[in-house]
Design a protein around this motif. Sequence first.
Motif, PDB file in Angstrom:
ATOM      1  N   TYR A 187     102.810   9.477  48.323  1.00  0.00           N
ATOM      2  CA  TYR A 187     102.337  10.311  49.429  1.00  0.00           C
ATOM      3  C   TYR A 187     103.501  11.008  50.131  1.00  0.00           C
ATOM      4  CZ  TYR A 187      97.463   8.705  49.449  1.00  0.00           C
ATOM      5  OH  TYR A 187      96.156   8.468  49.123  1.00  0.00           O
ATOM      6  N   GLY A 188     104.697  10.436  50.003  1.00  0.00           N
ATOM      7  CA  GLY A 188     105.875  10.989  50.664  1.00  0.00           C
ATOM      8  C   GLY A 188     106.265  10.161  51.867  1.00  0.00           C
ATOM      9  N   MET A 189     107.059   9.112  51.642  1.00  0.00           N
ATOM     10  CA  MET A 189     107.437   8.194  52.715  1.00  0.00           C
ATOM     11  C   MET A 189     108.869   8.443  53.177  1.00  0.00           C
ATOM     12  SD  MET A 189     105.753   4.519  51.812  1.00  0.00           S
ATOM     13  CE  MET A 189     103.976   4.288  51.896  1.00  0.00           C
ATOM     14  N   PRO A 190     109.099   8.394  54.486  1.00  0.00           N
ATOM     15  CA  PRO A 190     110.462   8.563  54.994  1.00  0.00           C
ATOM     16  C   PRO A 190     111.332   7.363  54.642  1.00  0.00           C
ATOM     17  CG  PRO A 190     108.983   7.918  56.784  1.00  0.00           C
ATOM     18  CD  PRO A 190     108.120   8.177  55.578  1.00  0.00           C
ATOM     19  N   PHE A 191     112.613   7.611  54.474  1.00  0.00           N
ATOM     20  CA  PHE A 191     113.623   6.584  54.219  1.00  0.00           C
ATOM     21  C   PHE A 191     113.557   5.985  52.819  1.00  0.00           C
ATOM     22  CE2 PHE A 191     112.548   6.369  58.831  1.00  0.00           C
ATOM     23  CZ  PHE A 191     113.629   7.147  59.252  1.00  0.00           C
ATOM     24  N   MET A 293     108.067   1.663  58.015  1.00  0.00           N
ATOM     25  CA  MET A 293     109.343   1.496  57.327  1.00  0.00           C
ATOM     26  C   MET A 293     110.376   0.836  58.230  1.00  0.00           C
ATOM     27  SD  MET A 293     108.776   2.492  54.281  1.00  0.00           S
ATOM     28  CE  MET A 293     110.406   2.662  53.566  1.00  0.00           C
ATOM     29  N   ASP A 294     110.370   1.175  59.513  1.00  0.00           N
ATOM     30  CA  ASP A 294     111.298   0.562  60.459  1.00  0.00           C
ATOM     31  C   ASP A 294     111.015  -0.938  60.589  1.00  0.00           C
ATOM     32  OD1 ASP A 294     113.429   0.831  62.498  1.00  0.00           O
ATOM     33  OD2 ASP A 294     111.836   0.244  63.890  1.00  0.00           O
ATOM     34  N   SER A 295     109.729  -1.288  60.632  1.00  0.00           N
ATOM     35  CA  SER A 295     109.346  -2.702  60.716  1.00  0.00           C
ATOM     36  C   SER A 295     109.759  -3.452  59.455  1.00  0.00           C
ATOM     37  CB  SER A 295     107.828  -2.807  60.922  1.00  0.00           C
ATOM     38  OG  SER A 295     107.411  -4.154  60.905  1.00  0.00           O
ATOM     39  N   LEU A 296     109.543  -2.831  58.295  1.00  0.00           N
ATOM     40  CA  LEU A 296     109.924  -3.461  57.035  1.00  0.00           C
ATOM     41  C   LEU A 296     111.439  -3.644  56.934  1.00  0.00           C
ATOM     42  CD1 LEU A 296     107.545  -1.595  54.549  1.00  0.00           C
ATOM     43  CD2 LEU A 296     107.389  -3.989  55.264  1.00  0.00           C
ATOM     44  N   LYS A 297     112.173  -2.668  57.448  1.00  0.00           N
ATOM     45  CA  LYS A 297     113.629  -2.756  57.433  1.00  0.00           C
ATOM     46  C   LYS A 297     114.097  -3.944  58.274  1.00  0.00           C
ATOM     47  CE  LYS A 297     117.842  -0.174  58.529  1.00  0.00           C
ATOM     48  NZ  LYS A 297     118.390   1.107  59.046  1.00  0.00           N
TER      49      LYS A 297
END
Length: 308
Positions: A187-191, A293-297
């Motif tokens: 879908y196009g994910m940031p980072f 993504m921030d949470s996963l990081k």
Amino acid sequence: MSISSAFCYVGAATTCYWTIQLARYLYCCIRPSSLPRYNPTGKDAWALVTGATGGIGFGFAEELSERGFNVFLHGRNREKLSRRQEELQAKFPNIKYKIIVSDAADIYEDVNLIPNEIGDAKLTVLVNNVGGETQAYRGLTELSYQDVRTTINTNATFMTQITRVLLPVLEKNGPSLILNISSIAAYGMPFVPVYSGTKGFVESFSRALDAEVKARGQDVEVLAIRVGSVRSQSNDVDVGLLVPDSRTMAAASLERVGCGLPLIFGYWGHAIAGVSLDFSPRSFMIKMLANTMDSLKKQAEERQAKRN
């Protein structure tokens, strides 16, 4: 025609479209898999699974063994492959296994020799599973030349090249199946910009190859499976309704075989996540994905800190 009438027609058309999409997916979920077509009685069929030493790849090896296929296990580490081969042989004593060593991240023309390793085996299933991102949660400018090259090779180049050299084998042994593992990241994910791009390539490549084999009258099914979050050695998350373990993901993917589509979510929980992205405005989706993504990081950093 009034504006209100126009909106009513648009709304009705949209409702009909999504109702048809839902009905199609539900049908694909309840219909029996066509996988047995590729391993008829007496054929002694083989499947090749790339990236088979762990995660979804090993799940595919287990599930295909359970369903009577002999399996080629591909990976880059011969020792790990041998251990997995012994593990599978103990669990499925009537199934034959062979290993193929090739580094997907550092691919060269030696990929042309893989058909020689297949030999006379009746290969009817190719599962292009190998993939991943070693530099997740980093922006494009934070990546090195080698980071980008590794991600593209692992997720796109190797899949394309091994399919190229094995398609003649699959055609000869048909009917055959090519199963390409994509990701919701398409879908196009940031980072994860390069990884997302490679998964978009997987889906476009699968559609194009599906069209090509049909245009040429070849009895080869091409199916891309879009995958969301899955618990594995590299993704240490809790299993839940929307997060299956690796073998459950592999089993669900194999159940989609013969659905008649070139691309589909393998696991129903991932389809729910996909629909939410389809309906979300782009700006909201970007914000939601950035927060995710921030949470996963942060979770990954916490796990790494505990290991250290």
